[in-house]
Design a protein around this motif. Structure first.
Motif, PDB file in Angstrom:
ATOM      1  N   THR A 132      70.598 -25.672   9.733  1.00 34.59           N
ATOM      2  CA  THR A 132      70.795 -24.269  10.137  1.00 34.59           C
ATOM      3  C   THR A 132      69.459 -23.586  10.457  1.00 34.59           C
ATOM      4  O   THR A 132      69.294 -22.971  11.513  1.00 34.59           O
ATOM      5  N   ILE A 133      68.511 -23.661   9.538  1.00 37.02           N
ATOM      6  CA  ILE A 133      67.225 -22.994   9.738  1.00 37.02           C
ATOM      7  C   ILE A 133      66.315 -23.841  10.628  1.00 37.02           C
ATOM      8  O   ILE A 133      65.673 -23.316  11.553  1.00 37.02           O
ATOM      9  N   LYS A 147      65.946 -36.005  10.973  1.00 35.57           N
ATOM     10  CA  LYS A 147      67.331 -36.047  10.496  1.00 35.57           C
ATOM     11  C   LYS A 147      67.405 -37.193   9.482  1.00 35.57           C
ATOM     12  O   LYS A 147      66.655 -38.176   9.574  1.00 35.57           O
ATOM     13  N   THR A 148      68.336 -37.061   8.505  1.00 36.45           N
ATOM     14  CA  THR A 148      68.468 -38.125   7.503  1.00 36.45           C
ATOM     15  C   THR A 148      69.093 -39.373   8.113  1.00 36.45           C
ATOM     16  O   THR A 148      68.914 -40.484   7.621  1.00 36.45           O
ATOM     17  N   THR A 154      64.068 -38.794   8.189  1.00 33.54           N
ATOM     18  CA  THR A 154      63.594 -38.081   7.001  1.00 33.54           C
ATOM     19  C   THR A 154      62.849 -39.012   6.044  1.00 33.54           C
ATOM     20  O   THR A 154      62.061 -38.574   5.224  1.00 33.54           O
ATOM     21  N   SER A 186      64.369 -28.373   4.695  1.00 30.54           N
ATOM     22  CA  SER A 186      65.328 -29.212   3.973  1.00 30.54           C
ATOM     23  C   SER A 186      66.163 -28.318   3.058  1.00 30.54           C
ATOM     24  O   SER A 186      65.786 -27.171   2.812  1.00 30.54           O
ATOM     25  N   MET A 239      64.272 -29.271  -2.841  1.00 32.25           N
ATOM     26  CA  MET A 239      63.685 -30.584  -2.552  1.00 32.25           C
ATOM     27  C   MET A 239      62.182 -30.463  -2.420  1.00 32.25           C
ATOM     28  O   MET A 239      61.481 -31.410  -2.042  1.00 32.25           O
ATOM     29  N   GLY A 277      64.693 -21.203  -0.255  1.00 29.26           N
ATOM     30  CA  GLY A 277      65.427 -21.968  -1.267  1.00 29.26           C
ATOM     31  C   GLY A 277      64.511 -22.558  -2.316  1.00 29.26           C
ATOM     32  O   GLY A 277      64.961 -23.075  -3.339  1.00 29.26           O
ATOM     33  N   ARG A 306      76.999 -13.085   1.642  1.00 25.68           N
ATOM     34  CA  ARG A 306      78.015 -13.942   2.270  1.00 25.68           C
ATOM     35  C   ARG A 306      78.193 -15.195   1.395  1.00 25.68           C
ATOM     36  O   ARG A 306      77.235 -15.694   0.816  1.00 25.68           O
ATOM     37  N   ASP A 334      77.408 -20.076   4.975  1.00 30.37           N
ATOM     38  CA  ASP A 334      77.123 -19.969   6.406  1.00 30.37           C
ATOM     39  C   ASP A 334      78.357 -20.428   7.194  1.00 30.37           C
ATOM     40  O   ASP A 334      79.176 -21.207   6.676  1.00 30.37           O
ATOM     41  N   GLN A 387      71.865 -13.711   7.835  1.00 29.38           N
ATOM     42  CA  GLN A 387      71.159 -14.617   6.922  1.00 29.38           C
ATOM     43  C   GLN A 387      70.594 -15.852   7.621  1.00 29.38           C
ATOM     44  O   GLN A 387      69.585 -16.392   7.202  1.00 29.38           O
TER      45      GLN A 387
END
Ligand SMILES: NC(=O)c1ccc[n+]([C@@H]2O[C@H](COP(=O)([O-])OP(=O)(O)OC[C@H]3O[C@@H](n4cnc5c(N)ncnc54)[C@H](OP(=O)(O)O)[C@@H]3O)[C@@H](O)[C@H]2O)c1
Length: 346
Positions: free
Chosen positions: A13-14, A35-36, A55, A90, A94, A114, A172, A175, A307
């Motif tokens: 998202t971010i 990406k994982t 990742t 991430s 983490m 986060g 909220r 997301d 957000q």
């Protein structure tokens, strides 16, 4: 100096939004996103021409991308080796593990809200403490809520010289793209009181005295803040002069709910979609003009926060702070915002 080489670790998202905002600037470039493993998000990286990295450095995980037809440029170590700065996007918590990777690679690093302030010992919001972050090794861009609070409270503090704030975050639940969180049919108070959101403002502006409560509600599109700020006597402000102050501050939209038929977050986000940024994003904090009132020295107001996107332009300014390429936060904000809007043809 050439363009700043930016890596994005975590293209969710971010991360995907920060990547677009960086790509819009003429003084920085995306050198890779992680990406994982193969999933729909890889298609966006391919479409944008962002080199895709894994990742992890694990050979099997890197090879898995090819099984779904994606070209993977290598593991995270290879990405960090060619970056000036990595933006960690991430999932929260983490940070400690990832911080070691960044320090070992000798690359500058930015975390998101986060993670806790203690991870970096330094946090960032454009309007609050750009200069304190100049040339730092790493920092944390504060959360969407803390960013929103800072946008309206810092100009007030700068005028008044002191400020005591109590606020409630009406958050909220999840997301729009998130199927794991809730509640879907309840109002859920955050029972650790005060909540961390208000006090987090003090990581970027310690002079503001602030506490908060928080509740999660079944909506996906915005947070709303209900704020009471006590101004020192002799502040010389009126309701109208506070509205003017915010109208003249970057990344705040002040509009009458009644006059514009914008009385809920649903209409505010519909207006954001009309503005035309990708994903219908609203980088600005929305203040309902008719919900602002100064009674004596006590100020009451509501504001709404998108957000998923208010922190995005802050990440761009933060890159310039860490790299020491723009010392004036207002100049960075103006450059960032103009470039993003030009990128989307606005
Ligand atoms: N969403 C918001 O409203 C919001 C607002 C402000 C700040 N933040 C903060 O921003 C950060 C990112 O949140 P988000 O909402 O973007 O999360 P998200 O949508 O879940 O995206 C996180 C991405 O990172 C990938 N990932 C998983 N494990 C990883 C690891 N070990 N290292 C690197 N990447 C990993 C994920 O998996 P795949 O690669 O498999 O896709 C996913 O694409 C968090 O700190 C969050 O608190 C979020």
């Amino acid at each position: 100096m050439g363009k700043i080489k930016v890596a994005i670790n975590g293209f969710g998202t971010i991360g995907k939004r920060v990547a677009d905002a960086v790509d819009a600037q003429d003084d920085m470039e995306i050198i890779g996103v992680t990406k994982t493993g193969p999933s729909f998000g890889c298609d966006l990286a391919v479409k944008k021409g962002f080199p895709l990295f894994c990742t992890f450095d694990d050979k099997e995980k890197i090879a898995a991308f090819a099984t779904q037809g994606y070209e993977c440029s290598g593991g995270i170590s290879q990405m960090l080796a060619i970056a000036d700065v990595v933006v960690d996007c991430s999932p929260g918590k983490m940070g400690a593990e990832n911080l070691l990777k960044y320090q070992n690679a000798g690359v500058k690093y930015m975390f998101q809200g986060g993670e806790k302030h203690a991870l970096t010992g330094l946090s960032y919001t454009s309007c609050a403490n750009h200069s304190a972050n100049l040339n730092a090794a790493g920092t944390r861009v504060v959360s969407c809520n803390t960013t929103g609070l800072s946008r309206t409270l810092v100009p007030l503090y700068d005028h008044c010289g002191s400020l005591t704030v109590e606020c409630t975050m009406i958050r909220r639940a999840a997301d729009p793209g998130d199927s794991k969180k809730g509640p879907i049919n309840a109002i859920k108070p955050v029972l650790s009181v005060p909540s961390h959101h208000g006090p987090d403002v003090m990581t970027v502006k310690p002079e503001i005295s602030i506490n908060s409560l928080a509740v999660a509600v079944p909506t996906t599109i915005m947070h709303v803040h209900s704020i009471i700020a006590d101004l020192p006597s002799g502040h010389g402000l009126t309701t109208n002069s506070i509205l003017d102050m915010w109208k003249n501050s970057p990344r705040i939209i002040v509009m009458s709910g009644a006059e514009n038929k914008l009385t809920t977050t649903a209409e505010v986000m519909e207006m954001a979609r009309d503005i035309g940024r990708k994903w219908g994003d609203l980088h600005e904090i929305f203040v309902w003009e008719d919900g602002v009132k100064l009674v004596g020295d006590r100020l009451y107001y509501f504001q709404a926060i998108h957000q998923e996107s208010d922190v995005i332009p802050e990440n761009v300014d933060c890159i310039r702070a860490l790299m020491g390429t723009e010392t004036d936060w207002r100049a960075s904000v103006a450059k960032t915002d103009a470039a993003i809007d030009a990128y989307y043809g606005l």
